[in-house]
Design an enzyme around this catalytic site. Structure first.
Site, PDB file in Angstrom:
ATOM      1  CG  ASP A 195      45.371  36.666  28.851  1.00 24.34           C
ATOM      2  OD1 ASP A 195      46.364  36.116  29.367  1.00 24.34           O
ATOM      3  OD2 ASP A 195      45.420  37.768  28.279  1.00 24.34           O
ATOM      4  CE1 TYR A 250      55.171  40.846  30.023  1.00 25.36           C
ATOM      5  CE2 TYR A 250      55.396  40.082  27.765  1.00 25.36           C
ATOM      6  CZ  TYR A 250      54.743  40.839  28.704  1.00 25.36           C
ATOM      7  OH  TYR A 250      53.646  41.579  28.344  1.00 25.36           O
ATOM      8  CE  LYS A 251      52.236  40.039  32.319  1.00 27.44           C
ATOM      9  NZ  LYS A 251      50.955  40.110  31.649  1.00 27.44           N
ATOM     10  NE  ARG A 284      50.537  44.617  39.169  1.00 30.64           N
ATOM     11  CZ  ARG A 284      50.616  44.263  37.880  1.00 30.64           C
ATOM     12  NH1 ARG A 284      49.612  43.626  37.317  1.00 30.64           N
ATOM     13  NH2 ARG A 284      51.657  44.575  37.148  1.00 30.64           N
ATOM     14  CG  PHE A 331      45.663  43.106  30.480  1.00 35.00           C
ATOM     15  CD1 PHE A 331      46.403  43.373  31.626  1.00 35.00           C
ATOM     16  CD2 PHE A 331      46.218  43.436  29.250  1.00 35.00           C
ATOM     17  CE1 PHE A 331      47.664  43.958  31.540  1.00 35.00           C
ATOM     18  CE2 PHE A 331      47.474  44.022  29.156  1.00 35.00           C
ATOM     19  CZ  PHE A 331      48.200  44.284  30.306  1.00 35.00           C
TER      20      PHE A 331
HETATM   21  C1  LIG Z   1      50.786  40.801  30.504  1.00 34.92           C
HETATM   22  C2  LIG Z   1      49.482  40.570  29.851  1.00 34.92           C
HETATM   23  C3  LIG Z   1      49.345  40.677  28.470  1.00 34.92           C
HETATM   24  C4  LIG Z   1      50.519  41.077  27.641  1.00 34.92           C
HETATM   25  O1  LIG Z   1      50.267  41.160  26.299  1.00 34.92           O
HETATM   26  P1  LIG Z   1      51.458  41.405  25.293  1.00 34.92           P
HETATM   27  O2  LIG Z   1      50.830  41.391  23.975  1.00 34.92           O
HETATM   28  O3  LIG Z   1      52.435  40.264  25.467  1.00 34.92           O
HETATM   29  O4  LIG Z   1      52.100  42.708  25.615  1.00 34.92           O
HETATM   30  C5  LIG Z   1      48.104  40.414  27.917  1.00 34.92           C
HETATM   31  N1  LIG Z   1      47.053  40.062  28.696  1.00 34.92           N
HETATM   32  C6  LIG Z   1      47.168  39.967  30.035  1.00 34.92           C
HETATM   33  C7  LIG Z   1      45.995  39.570  30.846  1.00 34.92           C
HETATM   34  C8  LIG Z   1      48.375  40.227  30.658  1.00 34.92           C
HETATM   35  O5  LIG Z   1      48.481  40.134  31.966  1.00 34.92           O
END
Ligand SMILES: *Cc1c(COP(=O)(O)O)cnc(C)c1O
Length: 412
Positions: free
Chosen positions: A198, A223-224, A371, A127
């Protein structure tokens, strides 16, 4: 081929079916984006209202003590702990996933530098924020660590004696590919490397056993699949025996041993609290806290079983049509997948927009990925069946091929 009647029969036998009632979902909408922003649990609005009106409105500053606002990061972290196979005092809720990545990466690099290890190992398809944070840590730290990328199948051979930290996302945000957390952690440990996982796309969707595996460090998103609301704070995990060895660079007063001593010299708190930075974001943490109450009686093995079954139904309902222009982008083997199903299409963006117009929310990830996140707590088998049917109709009739569906918006 599966029929609507089959899907209805699956719903009648679904041990998680009653959970849908715990969410406020718009009528008639099929929501396949719970991997980006989880749906709203019914318990959240009342809880926020109560905290705003009573704890803030009436209690005012007293609520830091009386409503125990100060302990929220630990208390809510302890609720996440069983979902990732950690002990209550190994998880804390704070900051965003990005910020937590930076803190843990920098702390791990500082620890490993003593062994002459200065490489961060990751994969280029990680990511982007994870990579940006690693690059930021690299540029910022006086020890000038090095960032090294390897593809998934060459990670182990790149675990050399210079590597300090392996940082990966457990489930890939784009394709849903799932790393083998256990074997990669074991390989890293054999080579003296710390792991930073992560868990943003895997927490709340499949059982994770950080303690059993002996994982070192982890971060994840609120938030997911945890349904904590837009911009919910993230969490971080540090294995207990590492906690007092790590020093993180964003050492704010909430991570101090005694914040209200107002000591000009920083002295880190013992345990996980040293990973805190500033004042807890009370209202956001409260929303996540209320959302997490749902998990009290949920068996993650059942969640995983339903996730696999929903994905299987979705894939077979689409592929049964034999449409040449789409191809499965997610691994076919459920063991190698999280809880999202992705297809490639040359005009994926327009197809997703047409599908949203037809009442099915999925999302688009550049360059050509459609997705679909499958959240078993509130999705029914009939929803997934119906979503597949509408997608197939849109593709077959080329209903996506219109200027209005090609117009790009900021959030895709
Ligand atoms: C959603 C997500 C994030 C989100 O990071 P924020 O700092 O909370 O915006 C980070 N890493 C991954 C792999 C994600 O899926």
């Amino acid at each position: 081929m599966i029929s609507r009647t089959d899907a209805e029969a699956l719903d009648r036998r679904d041990p998680l079916a009653h959970l849908r009632e715990q969410f406020l979902l718009p009528d008639g909408l099929i929501y396949l984006d719970g991997n980006s922003l989880g749906a709203l649990p019914k318990a959240v609005p009342g809880r926020i209202q109560q905290v705003v009106r009573h704890e803030w409105g009436q209690g005012l500053i007293r609520s830091w003590n009386e409503a125990r606002w100060m302990e929220l990061p630990q208390r809510v972290g302890a609720k996440i702990a069983p979902l990732i196979g950690a002990a209550a005092d190994e998880v804390i809720v704070t900051d965003s996933t990005s910020v937590n990545l930076f803190k843990l990466l920098a702390a791990a690099l500082a620890l490993q530098q003593r062994q002459g290890r200065r490489v961060i190992l990751s994969e280029r398809s990680n990511f982007p924020t994870d990579l940006y944070m690693a690059e930021g840590a690299r540029a910022f730290l006086a020890s000038r660590p090095e960032l090294r990328y390897a593809p998934a199948d060459r990670l182990v051979e790149n675990m050399t004696a210079e590597v300090a930290v392996l940082t990966l996302t457990h489930v890939d945000f784009r394709t849903g590919y799932r790393h083998d957390l256990e074997s990669l952690t074991a390989a890293a440990h054999r080579n003296g490397i710390l792991t930073l996982w992560d868990l943003s796309h895997s927490t709340g969707i499949l059982p994770i056993e950080l303690n059993r595996i002996g994982a070192d460090l982890a971060v994840g998103c609120g938030y997911k699949y945890l349904n904590g609301g837009p911009g919910a704070p993230a969490f971080l995990y540090v294995r207990r025996d590492l906690q007092d060895k790590l020093r993180q660079p964003l050492a704010g007063w909430m991570g101090h041993r005694d914040p209200f001593a107002f000591d000009p010299a920083y002295a880190p708190s013992g345990g996980i609290a040293r990973m805190l930075c500033g004042t807890p974001t009370v209202l956001s943490i409260v929303a996540l806290d209320a959302a997490l109450d749902l998990w009290r009686d949920i068996d993650l093995a059942e969640v995983r079983a339903k996730s696999v079954a929903l994905a299987g139904l979705f894939i077979s309902a689409i592929e049964a049509e034999g449409l040449a222009e789409i191809a499965l982008a997610s691994p076919r083997d459920p063991e190698r997948r999280g809880s999202q199903v992705c297809f490639r299409h040359p005009d994926a963006y327009a197809v997703v927009q047409a599908l949203i117009a037809a009442g099915v929310i999925g999302d688009f990830r550049t360059p050509d990925i459609m997705r679909f996140g499958l959240a078993p707590l509130y999705l029914r088998y009939v929803d997934v069946f119906e979503a597949a049917r509408r997608l197939v109709d849109i593709l077959r009739e080329r209903r996506w091929d219109r200027a209005e569906f090609r117009r790009r918006r900021a959030v895709t």
